[in-house]
Design an enzyme around this catalytic site. Structure first.
Site, PDB file in Angstrom:
ATOM      1  N   LYS A   9      41.801  45.209  33.985  1.00  0.00           N
ATOM      2  CA  LYS A   9      40.841  44.436  34.777  1.00  0.00           C
ATOM      3  C   LYS A   9      40.286  43.325  33.888  1.00  0.00           C
ATOM      4  O   LYS A   9      39.738  43.586  32.818  1.00  0.00           O
ATOM      5  CB  LYS A   9      39.714  45.335  35.281  1.00  0.00           C
ATOM      6  CG  LYS A   9      38.662  44.598  36.086  1.00  0.00           C
ATOM      7  CD  LYS A   9      37.599  45.547  36.610  1.00  0.00           C
ATOM      8  CE  LYS A   9      38.110  46.364  37.757  1.00  0.00           C
ATOM      9  NZ  LYS A   9      37.028  47.111  38.430  1.00  0.00           N
ATOM     10  N   GLY A  39      35.542  40.885  43.570  1.00  0.00           N
ATOM     11  CA  GLY A  39      34.543  39.834  43.529  1.00  0.00           C
ATOM     12  C   GLY A  39      34.309  39.273  42.142  1.00  0.00           C
ATOM     13  O   GLY A  39      34.006  38.094  41.982  1.00  0.00           O
ATOM     14  N   MET A  40      34.465  40.115  41.110  1.00  0.00           N
ATOM     15  CA  MET A  40      34.138  39.658  39.770  1.00  0.00           C
ATOM     16  C   MET A  40      35.299  39.749  38.785  1.00  0.00           C
ATOM     17  O   MET A  40      35.185  39.284  37.661  1.00  0.00           O
ATOM     18  CB  MET A  40      32.957  40.460  39.225  1.00  0.00           C
ATOM     19  CG  MET A  40      33.187  41.963  39.178  1.00  0.00           C
ATOM     20  SD  MET A  40      31.714  42.911  38.718  1.00  0.00           S
ATOM     21  CE  MET A  40      31.731  42.718  36.952  1.00  0.00           C
ATOM     22  N   GLU A  50      42.554  41.828  43.190  1.00  0.00           N
ATOM     23  CA  GLU A  50      41.446  40.937  42.853  1.00  0.00           C
ATOM     24  C   GLU A  50      40.199  41.397  43.575  1.00  0.00           C
ATOM     25  O   GLU A  50      40.252  41.788  44.745  1.00  0.00           O
ATOM     26  CB  GLU A  50      41.786  39.499  43.255  1.00  0.00           C
ATOM     27  CG  GLU A  50      40.726  38.490  42.874  1.00  0.00           C
ATOM     28  CD  GLU A  50      41.165  37.056  43.119  1.00  0.00           C
ATOM     29  OE1 GLU A  50      40.338  36.144  42.908  1.00  0.00           O
ATOM     30  OE2 GLU A  50      42.324  36.843  43.506  1.00  0.00           O
ATOM     31  N   ASP A  98      28.838  52.154  44.785  1.00  0.00           N
ATOM     32  CA  ASP A  98      29.738  51.267  45.535  1.00  0.00           C
ATOM     33  C   ASP A  98      30.909  52.071  46.094  1.00  0.00           C
ATOM     34  O   ASP A  98      32.065  51.656  45.986  1.00  0.00           O
ATOM     35  CB  ASP A  98      30.240  50.138  44.634  1.00  0.00           C
ATOM     36  CG  ASP A  98      30.831  48.977  45.433  1.00  0.00           C
ATOM     37  OD1 ASP A  98      30.547  48.896  46.646  1.00  0.00           O
ATOM     38  OD2 ASP A  98      31.572  48.168  44.859  1.00  0.00           O
TER      39      ASP A  98
END
Length: 666
Positions: free
Chosen positions: A39, A20-21, A18, A133
């Site tokens: 996802k 953040g989005m 899991e 990221d």
């Protein structure tokens, strides 16, 4: 969500992660019968157009990339307000979990991991995609140590407008580049900074900057240098120290120009060759400049990393960052954040700065009127002893040498590399880059662009046999790497291939094939079949099948029963495998057919006579009687029994005297 079927194809099996989005599930593709990762965007973001756009960007960015070190994207879809991306399932763990479990890594292993990440970023950067990221959480390591970069969710095309604002900063602040923290211009070198922080964490098991709030950490990226921990100084090579410091320079222009340069330097480190990419005094010069801009007390607080929560509010920090950007762009004085400080302290700083400016003005005026001869030559030197390196990009080797030699510098040819940006035969990369201050006679390494190799288009190999795939790849000059997996498909059937059909690769490249080794083996206890007849044995096979049947003779056992079996009873064997049997067969000897033959004897002329007939083969007397010849008209006929095809010889005695011999064929 467990058990849900997406797109009438993907069955969600279990939740495996899991973010953040989104949530990540392990799933089975029912069409191709393979395990995938899916996802799924979280429910709270379904109506958020911004997040939907980021989710879509991830699919588009990742789908355009194909590289062994990048997680493949297979599909994207939306169903019943569920937005999802179907990706390659990686059996392994993310790099962050690996660091937590194992702590700091040996230098050699850490460099191998960084090299693979750099190769993945090279593929993305070649398509003008910045990841934005890079962090251990987004990097998977398989069981065979293959590194896979994932989550291009905030990736963005590298254009002149690649700027993010403080309020819209995305990603993990511990790995932010200074320009990302500032909300300024970003390019491929921003990924290089984050990669340098990852290398730092791999080697030392900790992060260079920590703080109580995200903004606090972001400020440290802006104002503090990454430094090698003193206790670790002797544990890593000088080359790796320089590698980290070069990758994590606060100024974009002082970092590596591209990730391939990092790969080359890692190769040098691995071969114990020196690297000369970093001048440690550059950061100090930048720092001294900031002292003049901000004032001694303020800069000292940044240098010591003393960010007290009672002095700053987050809004004030964002305002400060915005003001600092103006300084960097316009070289003007900046306002400090709203701080609860005394007026007298402000006046003191103002007085110091005013005095400094007045002194500089006085010296300038004095120099104009007094002339340079007034000062001893050993006090001031108005000629710079350093030279700024020129840009040699796009020049031929001869042109580059001439341009550098005119400035007192030396050009060293290092090698050739494929490059589509610069024409073949021209400089496509240099080290150090443009604008670096060096001494006269300093060496600039150049790399010359060469034409790209002829590419080979990958054919579709899925569904065929491994032998067929190898034959096709050999004809194209490609090399296969084979990985086996259980599947309901026939053994040796190609299930997956990487690169995919239609991808173009250079000759000699490797193609990874996933090949079926048949259904997963299920073991079962072998039944006891010995002593049963063949029909009974067939009925007792269960989930096994009858294999070869042979025969042997054992007169002590019943005819037609099972004497032995392979595999033996009560052992374990693969369900559906064969059981071979040996059946008892007793040979029967059939007696030949018998025949009757008549032996005729002319009797002697006597009133009576004792006649005996002896079987000379067995010695048996087959006839013994006293007869009257006149009653038989002088002829005796005797019927004898023998086996068909047999010949026997008989001797006839009359009154115990040999009278005649005769052969009889039956």
């Amino acid at each position: 969500m467990i058990g849900k079927l997406l797109g009438n194809r993907y069955e969600l099996l279990e939740k495996i992660g899991e973010g953040g989005m989104a949530e990540v599930y392990k799933a089975r593709c029912k069409i191709l019968n393979r395990i995938v990762a899916i996802k799924v965007l979280k429910n709270e973001f379904i109506e958020d157009e911004e997040f939907l756009m980021k989710f879509k960007n991830e699919a588009q960015a990742a789908a355009s990339l194909n590289h062994p070190n990048i997680v493949n994207v297979y599909d994207v879809g939306q169903e019943d307000n569920v937005s999802y991306i179907v990706m390659e399932y990686i059996e392994g763990e993310n790099l962050k979990d690996l660091i937590k479990k194992e702590g700091k890594m040996p230098e050699k292993r850490a460099l191998k991991i960084i090299k693979q990440i750099a190769m993945a970023l090279s593929e993305a950067h070649s398509k003008k995609i910045i990841h934005r990221d890079i962090k251990p959480h987004n990097i998977m390591v398989t069981k065979d140590s293959l590194v896979k970069v994932a989550d291009f969710g905030i990736a963005k095309a590298a254009t002149s407008s690649t700027i993010t604002t403080v309020g819209d900063a995305i990603g993990s602040v511990h790995y932010f580049s200074p320009e990302q923290a500032r909300g300024g211009y970003m390019d491929e070198r921003s990924d290089i900074y984050s990669l340098g922080i990852v290398l730092y964490e791999l080697l030392f098991g900790t992060l260079p900057f920590n703080g109580d709030t995200p903004v606090n950490i972001a400020l440290k990226h802006l104002h503090s240098r990454v430094e090698i921990p003193k206790e670790m100084e002797g544990e890593i090579s000088e080359g790796t120290k320089a590698l980290i410091l070069k990758m994590t320079q606060r100024s974009l222009d002082k970092r590596y120009l591209d990730v391939l340069s990092i790969v080359m330097d890692i190769n040098n480190i691995e071969k114990d060759r020196p690297i000369n990419n970093f001048q440690n005094n550059e950061e100090e010069k930048e720092f001294e400049t900031k002292k003049i801009l901000f004032g001694r007390d303020q800069i000292q607080s940044f240098k010591d990393d003393q960010y007290e929560e009672d002095e700053y509010e987050e809004d004030d920090l964002e305002e400060y960052i915005a003001e600092e950007n103006k300084v960097l762009k316009k070289n003007k004085k900046v306002s400090t954040p709203k701080k609860r400080k005394k007026v007298s302290k402000s006046m003191t700083i103002f007085a110091i700065v005013s005095a400094l400016i007045a002194s500089l003005v006085f010296l300038g005026v004095f120099f104009v009127f007094a002339g340079p001869d007034f000062f001893p030559s050993n006090i001031f030197s108005f000629r710079s002893s350093s030279i700024e390196t020129p840009s040699l990009l796009g020049l031929t080797e001869d042109q580059a040498k001439e341009k550098a030699e005119n400035l007192g510098l030396i050009v060293k040819f290092v090698g050739e590399e494929e490059n589509s940006r610069y024409a073949p035969g021209t400089v496509m990369r240099q080290d150090p880059g443009e604008g670096i201050k060096v001494k006269e006679g300093h060496e600039i390494e150049i790399f010359i662009s060469k034409e790209r190799e002829e590419l080979v288009e990958i054919p579709n190999l899925i569904g065929g046999t491994l032998a067929e795939a190898i034959e096709v790849l050999e004809a194209l000059g490609l090399e296969e790497i084979v990985e086996y997996r259980n599947s309901s498909d026939s053994e040796e059937t190609v299930l997956e291939q990487r690169p995919s059909r239609g991808e173009e690769v250079s000759e000699g490249s490797q193609v990874r094939l996933v090949v079926s080794k048949g259904p997963e083996e299920i073991l079962e206890v072998v039944p006891e079949l010995i002593g049963k007849n063949l029909d009974e044995a067939k009925g007792s096979l269960g989930n096994f099948v009858l294999g070869d049947v042979g025969y042997n003779e054992d007169k002590d056992k019943p005819d037609g029963t099972v004497l032995s079996q392979t595999p033996r009873a009560n052992t374990q064997a693969k369900q559906g495998s064969e059981i071979s049997l040996i059946i008892n067969r007793i040979e029967r000897i059939e007696e030949p057919a018998t025949r009757n033959m008549r032996l005729t004897i002319v009797l002697p002329e006597k009133d009576s006579v004792a006649i005996q007939i002896k079987d000379l083969t067995t010695g048996a007397i087959v006839y013994d009687q006293v007869i009257v010849p006149a009653d038989l008209n002088g002829v005796l006929a005797v019927d004898l029994i023998g086996k068909a095809g047999e010949s026997k010889e008989y001797e006839i005695f009359a009154d115990s005297v040999s009278y005649a011999r005769q052969r009889v064929d039956f």
